[in-house]
Design an enzyme around this catalytic site. Sequence first.
Site, PDB file in Angstrom:
ATOM      1  N   GLY A  89      33.288  -6.680  37.944  1.00 37.66           N
ATOM      2  CA  GLY A  89      31.831  -7.068  37.050  1.00 37.66           C
ATOM      3  C   GLY A  89      31.334  -5.992  35.982  1.00 37.66           C
ATOM      4  O   GLY A  89      31.155  -6.279  34.992  1.00 37.66           O
ATOM      5  N   LYS A 102      49.299 -15.364  39.752  1.00 41.17           N
ATOM      6  CA  LYS A 102      48.524 -14.184  40.228  1.00 41.17           C
ATOM      7  C   LYS A 102      48.588 -13.970  41.681  1.00 41.17           C
ATOM      8  O   LYS A 102      48.648 -12.733  42.053  1.00 41.17           O
ATOM      9  CB  LYS A 102      47.032 -14.181  39.634  1.00 41.17           C
ATOM     10  CG  LYS A 102      46.058 -12.996  40.022  1.00 41.17           C
ATOM     11  CD  LYS A 102      46.812 -11.635  39.276  1.00 41.17           C
ATOM     12  CE  LYS A 102      45.770 -10.447  39.771  1.00 41.17           C
ATOM     13  NZ  LYS A 102      44.470 -10.726  39.630  1.00 41.17           N
ATOM     14  N   ASN A 154      49.854 -10.883  43.749  1.00 45.13           N
ATOM     15  CA  ASN A 154      49.109 -10.195  44.983  1.00 45.13           C
ATOM     16  C   ASN A 154      49.776 -10.243  46.050  1.00 45.13           C
ATOM     17  O   ASN A 154      49.578  -9.191  47.093  1.00 45.13           O
ATOM     18  CB  ASN A 154      47.775 -10.980  45.144  1.00 45.13           C
ATOM     19  CG  ASN A 154      46.678 -10.705  43.857  1.00 45.13           C
ATOM     20  OD1 ASN A 154      47.023  -9.504  43.370  1.00 45.13           O
ATOM     21  ND2 ASN A 154      45.894 -11.482  43.812  1.00 45.13           N
ATOM     22  N   ASN A 185      49.672  -6.485  47.331  1.00 50.09           N
ATOM     23  CA  ASN A 185      48.503  -6.109  48.123  1.00 50.09           C
ATOM     24  C   ASN A 185      48.887  -5.869  49.631  1.00 50.09           C
ATOM     25  O   ASN A 185      48.075  -4.979  50.123  1.00 50.09           O
ATOM     26  CB  ASN A 185      47.327  -6.987  48.034  1.00 50.09           C
ATOM     27  CG  ASN A 185      46.612  -6.795  46.852  1.00 50.09           C
ATOM     28  OD1 ASN A 185      47.104  -6.157  45.833  1.00 50.09           O
ATOM     29  ND2 ASN A 185      45.419  -7.261  46.365  1.00 50.09           N
TER      30      ASN A 185
END
Length: 300
Positions: free
Chosen positions: A12, A182, A186, A190
């Site tokens: 953000g 995506k 990941n 991840n």
Amino acid sequence: MDIAIIGAGAVGQLTASFLAESGMSVTLVTRTQGQVDELNEKYLTRVNVDGTKTIQKIASTTKLVELSQQDLIVIAVKYGQLQELYEQLSALPSTVSLLFMQNGLAHFDEALRLPQKNIAFCSVSFGAQMINQSTVQHRGVGVCKIAIERGNSDAFNDLLQVRNSLYPVELVANAEQMLFEKAVFNCLINPLTAILQVKNGELVTNKQAFLLMQTIYRELTDAYEGIEQAIPLFKVIDLCEKTANNTSSMLADRIQGRKSEIDTIVGVILEKALANGHNLPTLRTLYYQVLAIEESGERR
């Protein structure tokens, strides 16, 4: 263009900084008054990839409902926080456009139940790290992909026309496919980084870590037709190299003792594969390991 960004974490803050720099009127909506006070006092600082700093004075608030009507609301919180936001978002005028910036696929159908006429989804590959409540470090340049799932693309034109080589924006055709791809990236990065406690680059420089990643890749390509064409292995290697010094979001969550997005990213991929008769044993093992670490409260 008046834009409110809900979520003043790394994604953000970085997005707010670049959009404000492009000339848009940006308001950050954060959960705490303390962060609002710090942003008002110190302004929003972006530490660029070359070490320079860019400072933007932007508005901030804790109260989305008290904002004047915005042209666009960007939702940059993690999936777990979406549930408490849906009611507020559904109360906004149907003419307000929404852009969702979550990982995984779990939010896709949920977001489309909202009444807004224009809804888009975003997938980012840039590196961002929150230094403090008013400072974000840009750790790697990556594309911000936007796919419009409902409504008129004109509503997102200002966003799509941002011209900044450090924050490239690209329009893609299929939102669900974009989010799926995506999620595959990941899944390959991840969980391994979280369990091995390594940065992204070590997944290709560490021989054993790379073998594990290749094994997961083979499981995914066996389970899902077309992955090898859409996501060849060299693209995964390239992403690891481009973000070599990045701490993945899942590893950052482990370090901070937070619940990760393992269910909304890896869990959904596992469920879809199992429905088609594929168990993905290596990825499933990593999934349970991350869950076990979270349950134990272990950080490092």
